[in-house]
Design an enzyme around this catalytic site. Structure first.
Site, mmCIF file in Angstrom:
data_model
loop_
_atom_site.group_PDB
_atom_site.id
_atom_site.type_symbol
_atom_site.label_atom_id
_atom_site.label_comp_id
_atom_site.label_asym_id
_atom_site.label_seq_id
_atom_site.Cartn_x
_atom_site.Cartn_y
_atom_site.Cartn_z
ATOM 1 N N TYR A 73 0.449 -0.958 0.557
ATOM 2 C CA TYR A 73 -0.248 -0.491 -0.129
ATOM 3 C C TYR A 73 0.889 1.097 0.189
ATOM 4 C CZ TYR A 73 -3.421 3.224 1.352
ATOM 5 O OH TYR A 73 -4.124 4.461 1.291
ATOM 6 N N LYS A 77 1.215 3.709 -3.363
ATOM 7 C CA LYS A 77 1.285 4.712 -3.368
ATOM 8 C C LYS A 77 1.843 6.118 -3.489
ATOM 9 C CE LYS A 77 -3.262 4.447 -2.152
ATOM 10 N NZ LYS A 77 -4.908 4.840 -3.838
ATOM 11 N N GLY A 106 -5.264 12.680 4.945
ATOM 12 C CA GLY A 106 -5.202 12.088 6.062
ATOM 13 C C GLY A 106 -6.279 10.843 6.400
ATOM 14 N N LEU A 107 -6.432 11.063 7.812
ATOM 15 C CA LEU A 107 -7.066 9.008 7.925
ATOM 16 C C LEU A 107 -8.354 9.672 8.470
ATOM 17 C CD1 LEU A 107 -7.724 6.356 8.653
ATOM 18 C CD2 LEU A 107 -7.175 6.662 10.942
ATOM 19 N N VAL A 108 -10.055 9.730 7.321
ATOM 20 C CA VAL A 108 -10.984 10.056 7.151
ATOM 21 C C VAL A 108 -11.608 9.533 8.273
ATOM 22 C CG1 VAL A 108 -12.730 10.340 5.818
ATOM 23 C CG2 VAL A 108 -10.439 10.758 4.714
#
Length: 247
Positions: A73, A77, A106-108
């Site tokens: 991952y 990316k 960012g982490l959503v």
């Protein structure tokens, strides 16, 4: 059917195909790529630790000792964004027809319209659910980024629209308005949602002095409407609404 040697190769090929077809269309003026802050780690290339800050100059090293899933991952990316910005993101690039924006998100968190649990919110509430596998993904983000960059889903949507409508915006942009440790997230849940009885083990974690130094989007005039409290509260609200949390 095209065959690729790796996930990384497939992801890079996909990004190249999208950009190439945007240019061929003759009508697309700006490509907004939804990336991830996992591609923007403040880790130093020589492995000696973290930089003092995280901003758009940061890029994740490709030699990190990660689990196979997390490495695929992070590397895919990072390589995809590099390809996009180096090949197509240079001042309307060689063709002169396409601007490129890479939004490293960012982490959503937050309340979504989905009737099922989103992967990002599941990671964000992993302590509440006492889900060790998902909590490892939260720790992965923390170890890559130094702390955990958070952003509300509504701000993510507004940022995409803002970048599309503002002709001066291009290049790489980090998208998050909270930058906290996993322990800080745990403490918030323990203080505000004691009914979940979070375990003591989630109070163990690093205390890194890394600063969030990205102001590019705010300097362009974008205003975040959701702070850390709203991100975490809305994540709990969402999980309760779809029945993923019983209390």
């Amino acid at each position: 059917m095209l065959k690729f040697k790796s996930i990384e190769e497939a992801v890079v090929a996909g990004v190249k195909s999208i950009a190439t077809n945007c240019i061929k269309s003759g009508t697309v003026k700006k490509l907004i790529y939804t990336g991830t802050v996992v591609a923007s780690s403040p880790l130093k290339d020589d492995g000696s630790g973290y930089k003092d800050f995280i901003d758009e100059t940061c890029c994740t090293p490709l030699h990190l000792p990660l689990t196979a899933l997390h490495k695929e991952y992070a590397d895919s990316k990072t390589l995809a964004e590099k390809e996009l910005l180096m090949r197509y993101g240079k001042d309307e690039n060689e063709s002169g027809r396409l601007k490129v924006v890479s939004l490293d998100i960012g982490l959503v968190g937050g309340d979504a319209l989905l009737s099922y649990m989103s992967a990002s919110v599941a990671v964000l509430i992993s302590q509440v659910k006492d889900n060790e596998a998902l909590h490892q993904s939260l720790k992965f983000v923390e170890d890559i980024c130094g702390k955990i960059p958070l952003v509300h889903v509504d701000d993510v949507c507004e940022a995409h629209i803002f970048c599309a409508e503002n002709p001066s915006i291009n290049g790489k942009i980090l998208l998050a308005n909270s930058y906290v440790s996993s322990v800080e997230i745990t403490n918030y849940y323990r203080q505000n949602y004691p009914e979940f009885k979070l375990k003591e083990k989630y109070l163990e974690g690093p205390n890194r002095e890394i600063k969030w130094a990205s102001t590019k989007l705010i300097d362009e005039g974008f205003v975040f409407k959701h702070d850390l409290r709203m991100i975490l509260d809305d994540s709990i609200k969402y999980a309760r609404r779809i029945g993923d949390l019983s209390m």
